[in-house]
Design a protein around this motif. Sequence first.
Motif: not given
Length: 79
Positions: A1-9
């Motif tokens: 979750m924290t290792l992906k940038e918004s909107p994927d994380g």
Amino acid sequence: MTLKESPDGITVHNYRQNFGTVHSLLLNLQDGELEFTFGSPLYNELHRLKTGGKFPYREVKVLLPEGEYGPDFWAVMEE
């Protein structure tokens, strides 16, 4: 979750508009350990610390890169 940038994380680099990841923290209650970063975990070192342990650094260099999100970043998302 924290290792992906918004909107994927959930990590965001939109500091100019006061909406950026300044730290991330994950607790492992079973092992008594926490994992954390200062700033985005995509650009900064992951640290681990056991319960009762001492953080070995007085200073940590933190990178806060600015992302380009555009007006759609603030749009209301519908499910």
